[in-house]
Design an enzyme around this catalytic site. Structure first.
Site, PDB file in Angstrom:
ATOM      1  CB  CYS A  66      -0.924  -0.006   1.214  1.00 32.72           C
ATOM      2  SG  CYS A  66      -2.038   1.420   1.290  1.00 32.72           S
ATOM      3  N   GLY A  73       1.656   9.969   8.748  1.00 27.61           N
ATOM      4  CA  GLY A  73       1.891   9.853  10.185  1.00 27.61           C
ATOM      5  C   GLY A  73       2.735   8.649  10.550  1.00 27.61           C
ATOM      6  CB  CYS A 130      -2.880  -0.018   4.009  1.00 29.63           C
ATOM      7  SG  CYS A 130      -2.505   1.567   3.329  1.00 29.63           S
TER       8      CYS A 130
END
Length: 394
Positions: free
Chosen positions: A100, A124, A200
């Site tokens: 991903c 993040g 993901c």
């Protein structure tokens, strides 16, 4: 300052990443990726995408940054889901999170961000990026996050120099506790939200139901192999004969090495090292999957984590699957080098020696490792820097 597009997931990490970029003076734009539409196989209470997108929107409003939901479900199905089905069908275990990042976040999503005039994309992730100069050329380095419990550099092991050049990881120098503290001080809706454990940007998935969309259940036998059994190696699968290939060779499991212990619902649903899901009790030590045979629909199991069928001294990565983030450090055929490595997320690093040949890369372990799983990724490090990675063939 730069224009930065943040992949705002609805979690605390990307929320604080967006804030930190603002603090640095960047122009920040938030995009939420919707990668999945089939909610019949997702566990709503674990990670409902609608709640995530709403939380992301509330964070963007609080920070005063533009927000948009983009639908990447078609690309996700083609590049991630179809690949997952194909790998499981062949008895391999893919890592969708690594894919991903390579195929979606830092490819399709990156292209979308660049079309909006972005200089960078930010996520993040708990990892860091810096740059050095090698022979007059800028080289980007991927470094582990400073929070050892949250380091996510492994999930980015397939990125290349071009992707790294456009990536920012604003929270990589922070501890998770500091990230939550910042979010609490900002009164963000995500401050106390638990971390997603799912695929993901999809959420937590019931994997058997998910796989059953393409791979039908099929009853087969579970063969238990006693710990003292001598398990032969399958040298026929080796691309070449050398001292390293013999160590890396896969085990040649066969039904006559053990006895029938029970039934399973499909060999393609199981992975090496798996303990849960066998539903077979009555053994002195827990049963672990030590091998799968999707052609004959057999699962081989052994008692205890120290079972010899669960441990290997080396692994092999085919030449086409060897990837160097640091291309300037790549090994030529006949060369070798020592690194630290891991073969799964959060595993402690262990010493290895890499041997390169024309056929691929042999990774020799200083100590035998358990559950070396075809389809997963091995990543090697030099200190805190992730240097390269590859798909485990066997």
């Amino acid at each position: 300052m730069a224009r930065v597009v943040v992949g705002l997931s609805g979690g605390v990490d990307s929320s604080v990443a967006a804030h930190l970029l603002q603090e640095e003076g960047h122009e920040v734009i938030a995009l939420f990726m919707r990668n999945w539409h089939d909610e019949t196989v997702t566990i709503h209470d674990e990670c409902p995408w609608i709640e995530d997108s709403n939380d992301a929107m509330l964070v963007a409003e609080k920070l005063g940054i533009p927000f948009q939901v983009i639908d990447l479900s078609e690309e996700y199905k083609e590049r991630i889901v179809d690949y997952m089905f194909s790998e499981y069908e062949q008895g391999r275990t893919p890592n969708p999170d690594v894919l991903c990042n390579r195929e979606i976040k830092f490819d399709v999503f990156l292209e979308k961000a660049l079309s909006l005039g972005a200089d960078y994309v930010a996520t993040g992730h708990y990892c860091r990026r810096d740059e050095i100069e090698v022979d007059g050329k800028t080289v980007y380095r991927l470094l582990s996050g400073l929070d050892n419990n949250k380091d996510q550099s492994y999930f980015l092991c397939q990125l290349n120099q071009e992707q790294l050049s456009k990536a920012l990881f604003p929270i990589g120098h922070l501890q998770k506790s500091e990230v939550r503290r910042i979010a609490t001080e900002l009164d963000l809706v995500t401050a106390d939200k638990k971390d997603s454990q799912g695929l993901c940007f999809i959420g937590k998935v019931r994997l058997p139901e998910f796989l059953q969309q393409q791979l039908a259940p099929k009853k087969g036998q579970v063969i238990e192999i006693a710990a003292g059994t001598e398990i032969p190696k399958d040298f026929s699968r080796l691309p070449e004969q050398n001292e390293w290939s013999e160590k890396a060779a896969p085990f040649a499991f066969s039904a006559d090495l053990g006895s029938v212990k029970g039934e399973h619902s499909g060999a393609h649903y199981f992975t090496i090292g798996q303990r849960k899901g066998l539903a077979i009790g009555g053994t002195p030590e827990p049963l672990f999957v030590i091998g799968t045979d999707t052609e004959h629909n057999l699962i081989y199991a052994g008692q205890g984590e120290s079972h010899p069928g669960l441990r290997k001294e080396a692994l092999f990565v085919a030449a086409d699957d060897v990837h160097w983030l640091r291309e300037d450090l790549s090994l030529k055929s006949g060369e070798q080098s020592s690194y630290m490595a891991r073969i799964r997320y959060r595993q402690s690093l262990f010493p290895v020696t890499l041997h390169a040949t024309d056929k691929g890369l042999y990774v020799l372990f200083e100590e035998a490792q358990k559950a070396v799983t075809p389809g997963q990724f091995v990543a090697w490090y030099q200190g805190e820097e992730l240097v390269g990675s590859g798909v485990i063939q066997f």
